[in-house]
Design a protein around this motif. Structure first.
Motif, PDB file in Angstrom:
ATOM      1  N   ALA A  70     -74.364 -10.809 -32.391  1.00 40.53           N
ATOM      2  CA  ALA A  70     -75.663 -11.464 -32.597  1.00 40.53           C
ATOM      3  C   ALA A  70     -75.545 -12.713 -33.453  1.00 40.53           C
ATOM      4  N   ALA A  71     -74.515 -12.803 -34.281  1.00 36.54           N
ATOM      5  CA  ALA A  71     -74.317 -13.985 -35.129  1.00 36.54           C
ATOM      6  C   ALA A  71     -74.097 -15.241 -34.299  1.00 36.54           C
ATOM      7  N   ASN A  72     -73.753 -15.076 -33.022  1.00 35.27           N
ATOM      8  CA  ASN A  72     -73.560 -16.212 -32.121  1.00 35.27           C
ATOM      9  C   ASN A  72     -74.475 -16.144 -30.898  1.00 35.27           C
ATOM     10  N   GLY A  73     -75.554 -15.379 -31.017  1.00 32.72           N
ATOM     11  CA  GLY A  73     -76.524 -15.331 -29.939  1.00 32.72           C
ATOM     12  C   GLY A  73     -76.121 -14.498 -28.746  1.00 32.72           C
ATOM     13  N   LEU A  74     -75.052 -13.727 -28.866  1.00 37.57           N
ATOM     14  CA  LEU A  74     -74.582 -12.888 -27.765  1.00 37.57           C
ATOM     15  C   LEU A  74     -75.079 -11.454 -27.942  1.00 37.57           C
ATOM     16  N   ILE A  75     -75.094 -10.708 -26.852  1.00 43.10           N
ATOM     17  CA  ILE A  75     -75.568  -9.325 -26.882  1.00 43.10           C
ATOM     18  C   ILE A  75     -74.627  -8.429 -26.086  1.00 43.10           C
ATOM     19  N   LEU A  76     -74.668  -7.146 -26.382  1.00 44.62           N
ATOM     20  CA  LEU A  76     -73.972  -6.165 -25.556  1.00 44.62           C
ATOM     21  C   LEU A  76     -74.768  -5.928 -24.283  1.00 44.62           C
TER      22      LEU A  76
END
Length: 229
Positions: free
Chosen positions: A16-22
């Motif tokens: 989430a620190a880079n805007g990504l998600i599982l």
């Protein structure tokens, strides 16, 4: 065996620190030809990593501004760097959709999230529509405790008008598949300006997940990469 403590929550926080998600995951069956994890042994589990909407874009742009030289595939490079760091932190092996030989990311996604392809070939998500992507995956040497994936509501089944098949000026998508060369010629040509500046017209015509639609500059970036402009 299944690991006693699932790292899923911590991995999600790190991404989430880079805007990504599982984007879900699953445990490979014993008789599957799973790719190798960190060692030579076949992986036991896979967690997919991706995005919903354009959430990673500001993080990617800040990273790109710091690069001293031109990068051929900057978004892939950034994704590999970010996901690779998370993989190292949690003892996994990071893989990418651009790796050769290609890994079956679309099949993994359908298994992990229960999604199905749209008429455009992009997987239709019940919340994000067509405005999402898979940026990589994490392969683990041990089984990870994961919730069971359930079949998602496939929005294309209830879509009567199919505007995604009616907006392209050269009918690039049809029952015969994707007319790759016709699409490229149009995008690169004088009539392709709307596609170059705002992305695929067929994709933008889909009514689902509109709140996640990529902004025009993000779509233009992807279209330029597709058309090698």
């Amino acid at each position: 065996m299944i690991v006693s403590r699932s790292p899923v929550g911590e991995i999600a926080t790190a991404l989430a620190a880079n805007g990504l998600i599982l984007r879900g995951g699953f445990n490979f069956c014993d008789d599957e030809a799973a790719p190798a994890a960190g060692s030579a042994a076949p992986a036991k589990s896979v967690l997919l990593v991706g995005q919903a909407g354009a959430a990673p874009w500001p993080h990617f742009q800040r990273w790109l501004e710091r690069q001293s030289a031109r990068i051929v595939n900057p978004l892939d490079t950034w994704s590999c760097e970010v996901i690779g760091a998370v993989a190292q932190e949690f003892g996994a092996r990071a893989v990418s959709p651009s790796d050769r030989p290609y890994l079956p990311f679309q099949q993994w996604a359908m298994r992990a999230e229960g999604v199905k392809p749209s008429p455009l070939g992009i997987l239709m998500h019940p919340q994000y529509g067509l405005w999402h992507a898979y940026r990589g995956a994490l392969l683990f040497e041990e089984e990870v405790s994961l919730p069971e994936a359930h079949a998602a509501n496939h929005l294309c089944d209830t879509c009567v008008e199919r505007p995604c098949l009616k907006s392209c000026p050269v009918d690039a998508y049809s029952g015969q598949g994707f007319a790759h060369e016709a699409c490229l010629d149009h995008v690169r040509g004088p009539r392709g300006a709307p596609c170059r500046s705002g992305g695929c017209l067929d994709r933008s015509a889909c009514p689902y997940g509109a709140e996640y639609r990529y902004p025009a500059d993000v779509q233009a970036f992807h279209m330029a990469a597709f058309a090698a402009l």
